[in-house]
Each structure stands twice: as structure tokens, then as C-alpha cells.
Design an enzyme around this catalytic site. Structure first.
Site, PDB file in Angstrom:
ATOM      1  N   PRO A  14       0.767  -1.202  -0.033  1.00  0.00           N
ATOM      2  CA  PRO A  14      -0.157   0.057  -0.005  1.00  0.00           C
ATOM      3  C   PRO A  14       0.826   1.383  -0.018  1.00  0.00           C
ATOM      4  CG  PRO A  14      -0.038  -1.129   2.171  1.00  0.00           C
ATOM      5  CD  PRO A  14       0.565  -2.058   1.293  1.00  0.00           C
ATOM      6  N   ASN A  15       0.304   2.092  -0.743  1.00  0.00           N
ATOM      7  CA  ASN A  15       0.858   3.699  -0.856  1.00  0.00           C
ATOM      8  C   ASN A  15       2.164   3.701  -1.696  1.00  0.00           C
ATOM      9  OD1 ASN A  15      -1.244   5.046   0.629  1.00  0.00           O
ATOM     10  ND2 ASN A  15      -0.335   4.006   2.313  1.00  0.00           N
ATOM     11  N   ARG A  22       5.549  12.181  -3.001  1.00  0.00           N
ATOM     12  CA  ARG A  22       5.597  12.622  -1.607  1.00  0.00           C
ATOM     13  C   ARG A  22       6.814  11.896  -0.858  1.00  0.00           C
ATOM     14  NH1 ARG A  22      -0.619  11.901  -0.711  1.00  0.00           N
ATOM     15  NH2 ARG A  22      -1.307  13.374  -2.608  1.00  0.00           N
ATOM     16  N   TYR A  27      11.683   8.355   1.120  1.00  0.00           N
ATOM     17  CA  TYR A  27      11.317   7.131   0.044  1.00  0.00           C
ATOM     18  C   TYR A  27      12.170   7.435  -1.161  1.00  0.00           C
ATOM     19  CZ  TYR A  27       8.278   5.480   3.567  1.00  0.00           C
ATOM     20  OH  TYR A  27       7.523   5.243   4.680  1.00  0.00           O
ATOM     21  N   ASN A  78       7.826  -5.921  -1.083  1.00  0.00           N
ATOM     22  CA  ASN A  78       7.770  -4.838  -0.182  1.00  0.00           C
ATOM     23  C   ASN A  78       6.371  -4.752   0.246  1.00  0.00           C
ATOM     24  OD1 ASN A  78       7.959  -2.485   1.264  1.00  0.00           O
ATOM     25  ND2 ASN A  78       8.950  -1.342  -0.291  1.00  0.00           N
ATOM     26  N   ALA A  81       3.211  -1.042   4.701  1.00  0.00           N
ATOM     27  CA  ALA A  81       3.000  -1.072   6.070  1.00  0.00           C
ATOM     28  C   ALA A  81       2.211  -2.280   6.495  1.00  0.00           C
ATOM     29  CB  ALA A  81       1.531   0.149   6.374  1.00  0.00           C
ATOM     30  N   GLU A 102      12.289 -10.308   1.319  1.00  0.00           N
ATOM     31  CA  GLU A 102      11.573  -9.258   1.680  1.00  0.00           C
ATOM     32  C   GLU A 102      12.468  -7.658   1.604  1.00  0.00           C
ATOM     33  OE1 GLU A 102      10.593  -9.360   6.067  1.00  0.00           O
ATOM     34  OE2 GLU A 102      10.079  -7.027   6.019  1.00  0.00           O
ATOM     35  N   HIS A 104      12.848  -3.248   1.353  1.00  0.00           N
ATOM     36  CA  HIS A 104      12.190  -2.029   1.982  1.00  0.00           C
ATOM     37  C   HIS A 104      13.287  -0.887   1.524  1.00  0.00           C
ATOM     38  CE1 HIS A 104       9.272  -3.942   4.570  1.00  0.00           C
ATOM     39  NE2 HIS A 104      10.082  -4.838   5.135  1.00  0.00           N
ATOM     40  N   ARG A 111      14.087   3.571  12.095  1.00  0.00           N
ATOM     41  CA  ARG A 111      12.457   4.529  12.029  1.00  0.00           C
ATOM     42  C   ARG A 111      11.878   3.866  13.570  1.00  0.00           C
ATOM     43  NH1 ARG A 111       9.899   4.364   6.390  1.00  0.00           N
ATOM     44  NH2 ARG A 111       8.767   6.164   7.503  1.00  0.00           N
TER      45      ARG A 111
HETATM   46  O1  CA2 Z   1      10.658   1.493   3.420  1.00  0.00           O
HETATM   47  C1  CA2 Z   1       9.940   0.721   2.899  1.00  0.00           C
HETATM   48  O2  CA2 Z   1      10.043   0.129   1.868  1.00  0.00           O
HETATM   49  C2  CA2 Z   1       8.463   0.612   3.679  1.00  0.00           C
HETATM   50  O3  CA2 Z   1       8.069  -0.764   3.410  1.00  0.00           O
HETATM   51  C3  CA2 Z   1       7.579   1.658   3.053  1.00  0.00           C
HETATM   52  C4  CA2 Z   1       6.219   1.579   3.828  1.00  0.00           C
HETATM   53  C5  CA2 Z   1       6.147   2.007   5.329  1.00  0.00           C
HETATM   54  O4  CA2 Z   1       4.995   1.593   5.953  1.00  0.00           O
HETATM   55  C6  CA2 Z   1       7.248   0.550   5.908  1.00  0.00           C
HETATM   56  O5  CA2 Z   1       7.491   0.795   7.183  1.00  0.00           O
HETATM   57  C7  CA2 Z   1       8.816   0.657   5.317  1.00  0.00           C
HETATM   58  C8  CA2 Z   1       5.523   2.853   3.406  1.00  0.00           C
HETATM   59  C9  CA2 Z   1       5.293   3.086   1.904  1.00  0.00           C
HETATM   60  C10 CA2 Z   1       4.322   4.222   1.602  1.00  0.00           C
HETATM   61  O6  CA2 Z   1       5.028   5.001   0.549  1.00  0.00           O
HETATM   62  C11 CA2 Z   1       4.793   6.523   0.357  1.00  0.00           C
HETATM   63  C12 CA2 Z   1       5.548   6.856  -0.920  1.00  0.00           C
HETATM   64  C13 CA2 Z   1       5.258   8.109  -1.097  1.00  0.00           C
HETATM   65  C14 CA2 Z   1       4.533   8.859  -0.237  1.00  0.00           C
HETATM   66  C15 CA2 Z   1       4.008   8.341   0.883  1.00  0.00           C
HETATM   67  C16 CA2 Z   1       4.156   6.920   1.092  1.00  0.00           C
END
Ligand code: CA2
Length: 151
Positions: A14-15, A22, A27, A78, A81, A102, A104, A111
């Protein structure tokens, strides 16, 4: 089966469709599409095939993992969340029996505390965290190595 027939499923949770729009400080600036294109290029170099799939829905990701068994030899995931919440994704990975890596983008251990636990970590071959888009590249190399080793 020839080595060229190795197929790897790359899953984005997700996201991650928002990448590049953003929070670039966490990221990075690359879009998901650009990451997927780079992964396709790396796949050609490694002489394997990849399919990339992103979903914001836990159920769709579970479905995709369940269906992977018949078509793919390994998974790079990946789970975003869902990494920190999803027993369903963990169970689906166990059920397929496919080797998985896996990945990230960020270093989840640098974090917030709630990101330090992964429900997937103990059922995958290994975890790569903190190298930005390179985490996916390292993950693809790692799973291909693992699949070739197992043949
Ligand atoms: O670091 C990673 O790849 C994560 O899997 C990214 C997740 C986070 O919840 C994990 O703890 C670590 C979040 C992905 C959200 O991606 C976004 C990208 C751009 C703007 C907002 C969110």
C-alpha cells in the site's frame, strides 16, 4: 526447465504507488513506474522474467501470492505498512512455499519502533532494508541466486 524460464513476482504494498510524489526524503524521488522499468532491465541482464504488481488492498496481495505458485519460482515483496500488521500475508507466503525476499526502501530499524517488527521476516529467505530503490535490485539478485541454487 531452462534458466531463462525463471519467473519472479515483484510485489509492492500500500501507498507505494505514491512514490516520487511525496516524502522523497524518506522514500526517494523515483516513481514506482521507474523502479519497475529498472527492475525489468535488471531482469534482462540476469536472464529472468519479472512481473510487477502493486496493490493497496491486503486481499489482492494475498490472492496474488496464492496464485504465484503455478507461475513463478520466487517472490520479492515490499509489503509496505502490511509488513508490520499482516498475518494474512505471512500465511499466504508460507502456503505458497515459494522462496521470497523482503525488501524495504528505508531502513525500518532506524525508524519508529512499530516498524521494527516484520511479520514476514521469519518466513522469507532474507530481508534487505535501507538502500532505496537499490533494495529491490539487491532483492531481485538475491532471489534469483536462491532459485538457481535450489535447482
Ligand atoms: O521503507 C519501505 O519500503 C516501507 O516498506 C515503506 C512503507 C512503510 O510503511 C514501511 O514501514 C517501510 C510505506 C510506503 C509508503 O510509501 C509512500 C511513498 C510516497 C509517499 C507516501 C508514502
Amino acid at each position: 526447465m531452462s534458466e531463462n524460464n525463471i519467473k519472479i513476482l515483484i510485489l509492492h504494498g500500500p501507498n507505494l504507488n505514491l512514490l516520487g510524489t511525496r516524502e522523497p526524503e524518506i522514500y526517494g524521488a523515483q516513481t514506482l513506474e521507474a523502479i519497475n522499468q529498472d527492475l525489468s532491465q535488471l531482469a534482462r541482464e540476469l536472464e529472468v522474467q519479472v512481473d510487477c504488481f502493486q496493490s493497496n488492498s491486503e486481499g489482492e496481495l494475498v490472492d496474488k501470492i496464492q496464485q504465484a505458485k503455478s507461475e513463478y519460482q520466487g517472490v520479492v515483496i515490499n509489503a509496505a505498512a502490511y509488513t508490520h500488521s499482516s498475518i494474512a500475508l505471512r500465511d499466504a507466503l508460507i502456503a505458497t512455499g515459494l522462496p521470497a525476499v523482503e525488501v524495504h526502501l528505508s531502513n525500518i530499524y532506524q525508524r519508529e519502533e512499530f516498524r521494527h517488527h516484520s511479520y514476514l521476516a521469519s518466513v522469507v529467505v532474507g530481508q534487505i532494508s535501507g538502500f532505496g530503490p537499490q533494495s529491490y535490485h539487491l532483492g531481485l539478485r538475491a532471489i534469483v541466486h536462491q532459485v538457481r541454487k535450489g535447482k
